[in-house]
Design an enzyme around this catalytic site. Structure first.
Site, mmCIF file in Angstrom:
data_model
loop_
_atom_site.group_PDB
_atom_site.id
_atom_site.type_symbol
_atom_site.label_atom_id
_atom_site.label_comp_id
_atom_site.label_asym_id
_atom_site.label_seq_id
_atom_site.Cartn_x
_atom_site.Cartn_y
_atom_site.Cartn_z
ATOM 1 N N ASP A 30 0.853 -1.192 0.000
ATOM 2 C CA ASP A 30 0.000 0.000 0.000
ATOM 3 C C ASP A 30 0.896 1.252 0.000
ATOM 4 O O ASP A 30 1.871 1.330 0.766
ATOM 5 C CB ASP A 30 -0.868 -0.045 1.273
ATOM 6 C CG ASP A 30 -1.995 0.963 1.254
ATOM 7 O OD1 ASP A 30 -2.398 1.389 0.161
ATOM 8 O OD2 ASP A 30 -2.491 1.295 2.350
ATOM 9 N N GLY A 88 -7.987 7.858 7.398
ATOM 10 C CA GLY A 88 -8.235 8.109 8.812
ATOM 11 C C GLY A 88 -9.709 8.293 9.143
ATOM 12 O O GLY A 88 -10.591 8.161 8.277
ATOM 13 N N GLY A 94 -9.085 5.654 1.209
ATOM 14 C CA GLY A 94 -9.807 6.398 2.248
ATOM 15 C C GLY A 94 -11.277 6.041 2.298
ATOM 16 O O GLY A 94 -12.124 6.910 2.479
HETATM 17 P P1 13P Z 1 -9.225 4.462 5.490
HETATM 18 O O1 13P Z 1 -8.376 5.263 6.425
HETATM 19 O O2 13P Z 1 -10.456 5.193 5.087
HETATM 20 O O3 13P Z 1 -9.561 3.105 6.038
HETATM 21 O O4 13P Z 1 -8.391 4.239 4.136
HETATM 22 C C1 13P Z 1 -7.387 3.267 4.058
HETATM 23 C C2 13P Z 1 -6.572 3.404 2.837
HETATM 24 O O5 13P Z 1 -6.898 4.088 1.888
HETATM 25 C C3 13P Z 1 -5.311 2.657 2.798
HETATM 26 O O6 13P Z 1 -4.552 2.908 1.658
HETATM 27 O O1 G3H Z 2 -2.402 4.475 3.969
HETATM 28 C C1 G3H Z 2 -3.239 4.320 4.811
HETATM 29 C C2 G3H Z 2 -3.431 3.114 5.606
HETATM 30 O O2 G3H Z 2 -4.490 3.321 6.500
HETATM 31 C C3 G3H Z 2 -2.186 2.650 6.301
HETATM 32 O O3 G3H Z 2 -1.857 3.482 7.333
HETATM 33 O O4 G3H Z 2 0.545 4.129 7.106
HETATM 34 O O5 G3H Z 2 -0.624 4.147 9.329
HETATM 35 O O6 G3H Z 2 -0.054 1.990 8.227
HETATM 36 P P1 G3H Z 2 -0.404 3.443 8.023
HETATM 37 ZN ZN ZN Z 3 -4.650 4.846 0.845
#
Ligand code: 13P
Ligand code: G3H
Ligand code: ZN
Length: 374
Positions: free
Chosen positions: A83, A199, A233
C-alpha cells in the site's frame, strides 16, 4: 493455492460486477481476522501492508504470516499488496519479499508529503511497471491527491499524505489526464482522488456530492472503461464503532466516513479495489477498550485480543458482502505471477503493459534484477 496477483482478481471482479476490499494489516491477529472473514463469506481477499506496517511487523514476519494464511486457507485467493509505495525502491523491495502487487503512489514525492508533478508521477510509475510486470506483479498507480474537499487540506493522520493546502485541481483527478496516465504507464489499476482521505476524520457531516465527488469517478470510468479504479480512504466510520470507543473512555470527535451505498455506486462505475483500514482499527480499539473496562483485573492478552480479532472479522465480513466479493472465492481464476509475466511480455494486457525490453533496470538500494529473481 499460491498468492495471486491483483490483475486477474480485478479482471474477474470487473467481468462479474463486484468490488474487493483491500484490508490493511500490521499483525497476525488482523491477518487471521481477514482470513476467517474470507472463509465465512467465501471471498477472495486483498491484504495490504503500508510502509509503516512493514516496518512495524518486519518483512520476514509478514511474509511468513502470509504464507501461513495461504497454507491454512487453500480455498481462498489472496493478493499481497504494497500500500502507498513512496518510491520504486519501496516497490522493488516488496517484490523481492514476495508481494504479488504493488502501489507506486507517485501523486506525492518520495517524502510522501509533497504533491508531485505529473511527469514525475508518470516516470516513477512507469519505472515500477517495467520491473513489476517482468515478474508478473501487478501495479496500482495514483493520480490526484487524497484530501478533503471541505477544507482543501490533505491528511497526515497516518504519516502518509499531502501537507498544506491543495488546489481543487490536485484534489480531483482529471479525467483526460487519467487517460494519458494509464496509456503512458501501463498500470493495472488507478487510484483516483474525489474527496476521500485516510483516517477517521473525513467529513464533518454525512457527505453529499459537493464533498464526495462520485460523479468524478463516473466521468473517469466513461473515459477509461477498461481500467480498474481504486478508492482509497474508503472506511465508512460506523457510528456504532465510534460509540463503543467513546463509551469506554475514548475521545473520537464527531465525524463521518464514506457511506457504503456511495462505494456501491462506485462499484457500478468501475471501482474494483476499495481500501479499508480505519474501520478495522475502530473495531479493534473499541473491543479492547470494552474488555479492559469489563474486567480490569485481567492481564492475559488473549482476553482482549480475542474479541478484538472477532470485531475486525465482523467488519470484514460486512464489507465483503456489501462489495459483492462474497461467494466469488472458488470462481476467481488462479493465475501465477510466472504466467502473468509471460502474458505481459506477450502483450496480452496491451502494448503499454508490456515491460520495455531496453528499460534501464532500477539500480537503487532495493533493486537489481539478480536481487529480484526469486
Ligand atoms: P481508510 O483510512 O479510510 O480506512 O483508508 C485506508 C486506505 O486508503 C489505505 O490505503
Ligand atoms: O495508507 C493508509 C493506511 O491506513 C495505512 O496506514 O501508514 O498508518 O499503516 P499506516
Ligand atoms: Zn490509501
Amino acid at each position: 493455492m499460491p498468492l495471486i496477483p491483483l490483475r486477474p482478481l480485478l479482471d474477474h471482479a470487473a467481468q462479474n460486477n463486484y468490488g474487493v476490499c483491500a484490508l490493511n494489516v500490521n499483525d497476525m491477529e488482523q491477518i487471521q481476522a481477514i482470513m476467517e472473514a474470507a472463509r465465512a463469506t467465501q471471498s477472495p481477499v486483498i491484504i495490504q501492508a503500508s510502509r509503516g506496517a512493514r516496518k512495524f511487523t518486519n518483512d520476514l514476519f509478514l511474509k511468513h504470516l502470509m504464507l501461513a494464511a495461504v497454507e491454512l486457507y487453500p480455498e481462498i485467493p489472496v493478493v499481497m499488496h504494497q500500500d502507498h509505495g513512496n518510491s520504486p525502491d519501496t516497490c522493488i523491495s516488496a517484490i523481492r519479499m514476495g508481494f504479488t502487487s504493488v502501489m507506486m503512489d507517485g501523486s506525492l514525492e518520495e517524502d510522501a508529503k509533497t504533491p508531485a508533478g505529473y511527469e514525475y508521477n508518470v516516470a516513477v510509475t512507469r519505472e515500477v511497471v517495467n520491473v513489476a510486470h517482468r515478474f508478473g506483479v501487478s501495479v496500482e498507480g495514483e493520480l490526484g491527491c487524497l484530501g478533503s474537499l471541505e477544507h482543501g487540506t490533505g491528511e497526515k493522520e497516518d504519516g502518509h499524505g499531502a501537507e498544506g493546502k491543495l488546489t481543487l485541481d490536485q484534489l480531483l483527478t482529471d479525467p483526460d489526464q487519467a487517460v494519458d496516465f494509464v496509456k503512458r504507464t501501463g498500470i493495472d489499476a488507478l487510484a483516483v482522488a474525489m474527496g476521500t482521505s485516510h483516517g477517521a476524520y473525513k467529513f464533518s457531516r454525512k457527505p453529499t456530492g459537493d464533498v464526495l465527488a462520485m460523479t468524478r469517478i463516473e466521468e473517469i470510468h466513461k473515459k477509461i472503461p477498461n481500467c480498474h479504479l481504486v478508492m482509497h480512504g474508503s472506511s465508512s466510520v460506523p457510528q456504532d464503532l465510534v460509540g463503543i470507543i467513546n463509551k469506554y473512555g475514548g475521545k473520537i470527535k464527531e465525524t463521518y466516513g464514506v457511506p457504503v451505498e456511495e462505494i456501491q455506486r462506485g462499484i457500478r462505475a468501475g471501482v474494483r479495489k476499495i481500501n479499508v483500514d480505519t474501520d478495522n482499527r475502530l473495531a479493534i480499539t473499541g473491543a479492547i477498550r470494552k474488555a479492559f473496562t469489563d474486567k480490569p483485573e485481567e492481564f492475559d492478552p488473549r482476553y482482549y485480543l480475542t474479541p478484538a480479532r472477532a470485531a475486525m472479522q465482523k467488519v470484514c465480513e460486512e464489507r465483503m458482502r456489501q462489495f459483492g466479493q462474497a461467494g466469488q472465492a472458488s470462481k476467481v481464476p488462479v493465475v501465477t505471477t510466472e504466467q502473468m509475466a509471460k502474458d505481459y511480455a506477450a502483450g496480452k494486457f496491451g502494448e503499454n503493459a508490456r515491460p520495455d525490453a531496453n528499460a534501464v533496470v532500477h539500480k537503487g538500494k532495493g533493486g537489481g534484477v539478480s536481487a529480484m529473481a526469486h
